[in-house]
Motif scaffolding. Structure first.
Motif, PDB file in Angstrom:
ATOM      1  N   ALA A  18       1.022  -1.153   0.011  1.00 20.85           N
ATOM      2  CA  ALA A  18      -0.041  -0.017   0.041  1.00 20.85           C
ATOM      3  C   ALA A  18       0.807   1.046   0.109  1.00 20.85           C
ATOM      4  O   ALA A  18       0.553   2.126  -0.727  1.00 20.85           O
ATOM      5  N   ALA A  19       2.062   1.277   0.818  1.00 16.96           N
ATOM      6  CA  ALA A  19       2.635   2.432   0.953  1.00 16.96           C
ATOM      7  C   ALA A  19       3.640   2.540  -0.369  1.00 16.96           C
ATOM      8  O   ALA A  19       3.826   3.788  -0.817  1.00 16.96           O
ATOM      9  N   ILE A  20       4.134   1.570  -1.297  1.00 16.47           N
ATOM     10  CA  ILE A  20       4.745   1.582  -2.203  1.00 16.47           C
ATOM     11  C   ILE A  20       3.614   2.235  -3.509  1.00 16.47           C
ATOM     12  O   ILE A  20       3.881   3.128  -4.322  1.00 16.47           O
ATOM     13  N   ALA A  21       2.566   1.730  -3.432  1.00 18.57           N
ATOM     14  CA  ALA A  21       1.474   2.137  -4.426  1.00 18.57           C
ATOM     15  C   ALA A  21       1.279   3.747  -4.092  1.00 18.57           C
ATOM     16  O   ALA A  21       1.248   4.438  -5.233  1.00 18.57           O
ATOM     17  N   GLN A  22       1.039   4.230  -2.824  1.00 19.97           N
ATOM     18  CA  GLN A  22       0.880   5.511  -2.784  1.00 19.97           C
ATOM     19  C   GLN A  22       1.899   6.392  -3.226  1.00 19.97           C
ATOM     20  O   GLN A  22       1.855   7.589  -3.992  1.00 19.97           O
ATOM     21  N   LYS A 225      12.501   3.881   0.535  1.00 20.49           N
ATOM     22  CA  LYS A 225      13.800   3.383   0.153  1.00 20.49           C
ATOM     23  C   LYS A 225      13.681   2.516  -1.136  1.00 20.49           C
ATOM     24  O   LYS A 225      14.391   2.770  -2.074  1.00 20.49           O
ATOM     25  N   VAL A 226      12.639   1.748  -1.080  1.00 17.67           N
ATOM     26  CA  VAL A 226      12.545   0.771  -2.454  1.00 17.67           C
ATOM     27  C   VAL A 226      12.112   1.615  -3.750  1.00 17.67           C
ATOM     28  O   VAL A 226      12.853   1.417  -4.732  1.00 17.67           O
ATOM     29  N   VAL A 227      11.123   2.409  -3.585  1.00 16.65           N
ATOM     30  CA  VAL A 227      10.823   3.226  -4.841  1.00 16.65           C
ATOM     31  C   VAL A 227      12.133   4.219  -5.131  1.00 16.65           C
ATOM     32  O   VAL A 227      12.275   4.454  -6.349  1.00 16.65           O
ATOM     33  N   ASP A 228      12.700   4.830  -4.323  1.00 14.14           N
ATOM     34  CA  ASP A 228      13.933   5.607  -4.512  1.00 14.14           C
ATOM     35  C   ASP A 228      14.949   4.764  -5.376  1.00 14.14           C
ATOM     36  O   ASP A 228      15.521   5.516  -6.142  1.00 14.14           O
TER      37      ASP A 228
END
Length: 247
Positions: A18-22, A225-228
């Motif tokens: 959910a946090a990655i999607a956001q 961290k994952v998205v960056d």
């Protein structure tokens, strides 16, 4: 995120997913999210940008039927950048071999391994290697360290790591891939771990201590961290990464 970006994400209804999607939606990506249920709050906040597919990733036949359709290819057709985040995963079955039901093993392998690998192949085929395509397998420290009682979880996460290593050797021109361990995150899976019987998971007390001592990262911290990293120029330089080792 200036490029026309399309992201495919599994397990977006809670926790890290959910946090990655956001974050991806906030940065302008259109997100095709696959899970057994919908995320109503996220859909309300991002009308027209979040596209949800209700699908049980434990059913490879149903997943294959969906992948055989045109939904995925239509979604990525005009994209300059395509992201696949294989986030969905499950911990069970936990315990030694004598306590592992064959059906539970099959379900875990379907969710943790078959679905990510099927989606990875389908995404690359749909993009035709013309777009900047990036694939993240959400891995775990359990892929690289064996834990008693977690033979299925360890094995399935290790499979993702080795898949990334092998695909990286294939030399796909427009593809970057990495199996990323997100650190120890305060999610429902962590709560599940703390509820395990010590007889089935002797290391439970270690995870109890992480929660008690405030050592768990929030989903938002790990997602950032994952998205960056996913969007960075360094992504894919190595096929496996732990976000705790990134600068």
């Amino acid at each position: 995120m200036p490029l026309q970006t399309r992201a495919i994400l599994t397990g977006h209804t809670r926790g890290l997913g959910a946090a990655i999607a956001q974050l991806l939606l906030e940065q302008g990506a259109d997100v095709l999210a696959i899970a057994r249920t919908r995320n109503g709050g996220l859909a309300t906040r991002h009308t027209g940008k979040l596209h949800e597919v209700e699908l049980d990733l434990a059913d490879p036949v149903k997943l294959d039927e969906w992948l055989s359709g045109e939904a995925l290819s239509q979604f990525v057709s005009d994209a300059q950048r395509v992201l696949l985040v294989n986030n969905a995963g499950m911990l069970a079955p936990v315990g030694d071999l004598a306590n592992q039901a064959p059906a539970a093993i099959a379900r875990a392998v379907s969710v943790n391994v078959a679905a990510p690998l099927m989606l990875a192949a389908a995404v690359v085929q749909a993009t035709g290697q013309t777009a900047d395509t990036r694939i993240v397998h959400v891995s775990s420290g359990a892929a690289r360290n064996a834990y008693p009682g977690w033979s299925i979880y360890c094995a399935t996460k290790a499979a993702l790591d080795h898949h990334a290593r092998a695909v990286a050797l294939d030399g796909h021109r427009a593809l970057r891939i990495c199996s990323v361990a997100p650190g120890v995150v305060d999610t429902d899976m962590q709560a599940e771990i703390r509820d395990l019987d010590l007889a089935h998971f002797p290391m439970r007390e270690r995870f109890d201590a992480l929660k008690r001592d405030g050592q768990l990262a929030t989903p938002e911290q790990s997602a950032r961290k994952v998205v960056d990293y996913l969007l960075s120029e360094a992504f894919g330089d190595t096929p496996t990464v732990d976000v705790r080792d990134l600068a």
